[in-house]
Scaffold this motif. Structure first.
Motif, mmCIF file in Angstrom:
data_model
loop_
_atom_site.group_PDB
_atom_site.id
_atom_site.type_symbol
_atom_site.label_atom_id
_atom_site.label_comp_id
_atom_site.label_asym_id
_atom_site.label_seq_id
_atom_site.Cartn_x
_atom_site.Cartn_y
_atom_site.Cartn_z
ATOM 1 N N ALA A 54 58.666 38.997 -3.829
ATOM 2 C CA ALA A 54 57.737 38.906 -5.074
ATOM 3 C C ALA A 54 56.553 39.068 -4.720
ATOM 4 O O ALA A 54 55.298 39.946 -5.116
ATOM 5 C CB ALA A 54 57.825 37.360 -6.208
ATOM 6 N N THR A 55 55.595 38.823 -3.389
ATOM 7 C CA THR A 55 54.735 38.829 -2.912
ATOM 8 C C THR A 55 54.294 40.429 -2.603
ATOM 9 O O THR A 55 53.113 40.815 -2.765
ATOM 10 C CB THR A 55 54.189 38.149 -1.835
ATOM 11 O OG1 THR A 55 54.592 36.326 -2.077
ATOM 12 C CG2 THR A 55 52.940 38.210 -1.467
ATOM 13 N N ALA A 56 55.449 41.386 -1.891
ATOM 14 C CA ALA A 56 55.162 42.373 -1.462
ATOM 15 C C ALA A 56 55.326 43.200 -2.232
ATOM 16 O O ALA A 56 54.411 43.584 -2.550
ATOM 17 C CB ALA A 56 56.390 42.178 -1.043
ATOM 18 N N LEU A 57 56.279 43.298 -3.782
ATOM 19 C CA LEU A 57 56.513 43.544 -4.912
ATOM 20 C C LEU A 57 55.132 43.905 -4.879
ATOM 21 O O LEU A 57 54.164 44.549 -6.124
ATOM 22 C CB LEU A 57 57.429 43.542 -5.942
ATOM 23 C CG LEU A 57 57.653 44.178 -7.339
ATOM 24 C CD1 LEU A 57 57.378 45.702 -6.950
ATOM 25 C CD2 LEU A 57 58.511 43.756 -8.595
ATOM 26 N N ALA A 60 52.070 45.670 -3.501
ATOM 27 C CA ALA A 60 52.585 46.989 -3.491
ATOM 28 C C ALA A 60 52.383 47.782 -5.114
ATOM 29 O O ALA A 60 51.380 48.436 -4.901
ATOM 30 C CB ALA A 60 54.031 47.356 -3.560
ATOM 31 N N LEU A 61 52.387 47.095 -6.751
ATOM 32 C CA LEU A 61 51.695 47.380 -7.030
ATOM 33 C C LEU A 61 50.109 47.765 -7.205
ATOM 34 O O LEU A 61 49.650 48.606 -7.521
ATOM 35 C CB LEU A 61 52.164 46.405 -8.166
ATOM 36 C CG LEU A 61 53.716 46.241 -8.562
ATOM 37 C CD1 LEU A 61 54.175 45.534 -10.532
ATOM 38 C CD2 LEU A 61 54.349 47.867 -9.556
ATOM 39 N N LEU A 62 49.542 46.520 -6.180
ATOM 40 C CA LEU A 62 47.888 46.509 -6.487
ATOM 41 C C LEU A 62 47.988 47.929 -5.956
ATOM 42 O O LEU A 62 46.646 48.340 -6.441
ATOM 43 C CB LEU A 62 47.582 45.361 -5.841
ATOM 44 C CG LEU A 62 47.764 44.390 -6.734
ATOM 45 C CD1 LEU A 62 47.351 42.600 -5.946
ATOM 46 C CD2 LEU A 62 46.999 44.321 -8.153
ATOM 47 N N VAL A 63 48.414 48.089 -4.503
ATOM 48 C CA VAL A 63 47.521 49.008 -3.795
ATOM 49 C C VAL A 63 48.150 50.759 -4.787
ATOM 50 O O VAL A 63 46.826 51.023 -5.172
ATOM 51 C CB VAL A 63 48.464 48.930 -2.943
ATOM 52 C CG1 VAL A 63 48.529 50.885 -1.753
ATOM 53 C CG2 VAL A 63 48.222 48.260 -1.749
ATOM 54 N N GLY A 64 49.268 50.204 -6.006
ATOM 55 C CA GLY A 64 49.280 51.618 -6.411
ATOM 56 C C GLY A 64 48.504 52.073 -7.321
ATOM 57 O O GLY A 64 47.493 52.791 -7.577
#
Length: 106
Positions: A54-57, A60-64
């Motif tokens: 969940a942290t990795a997801l 990734a969403l924040l970077v995107g």
């Protein structure tokens, strides 16, 4: 009248329901407890893995999102204020003194 509770056949006992304490208690056999504890460890390991996923997801969403918003928020080609200042100053005679009350205009 009112509804009456369902009747039981003669000699039949009412259905028994396990008490909440008996549903949650651990079995007394040592191997059964070991299996139960092993399942608990596996469940907590899965929880840690889920939290990392969940942290990795989320990362990734924040970077995107930041990459998409960067183009939207990029104001490096915005010359509106500079153009406004040039137009205001172009209306004034040469060597005029321009006094302002705030820094918002200049």
């Amino acid at each position: 009248g009112g509804a009456s509770p369902p009747s039981h056949e003669a000699g039949a006992s009412p259905p028994s329901h396990p008490s909440p304490a008996s549903r949650t208690s651990l079995p007394s056999h040592p191997r059964a407890r070991g299996i139960r504890h092993g399942a608990c460890r596996a469940r907590h390991g899965a929880s840690a893995m889920s939290a990392m996923s969940a942290t990795a997801l989320l990362a990734a969403l924040l970077v995107g999102w930041a990459a998409v918003q960067w183009e939207v928020q990029d104001q490096s080609d915005n010359y509106v204020v500079e153009q406004f200042g040039r137009e205001v100053l172009s209306l004034m005679p040469p060597n005029a003194l321009f006094l302002t009350m705030t820094d918002l205009v200049t």
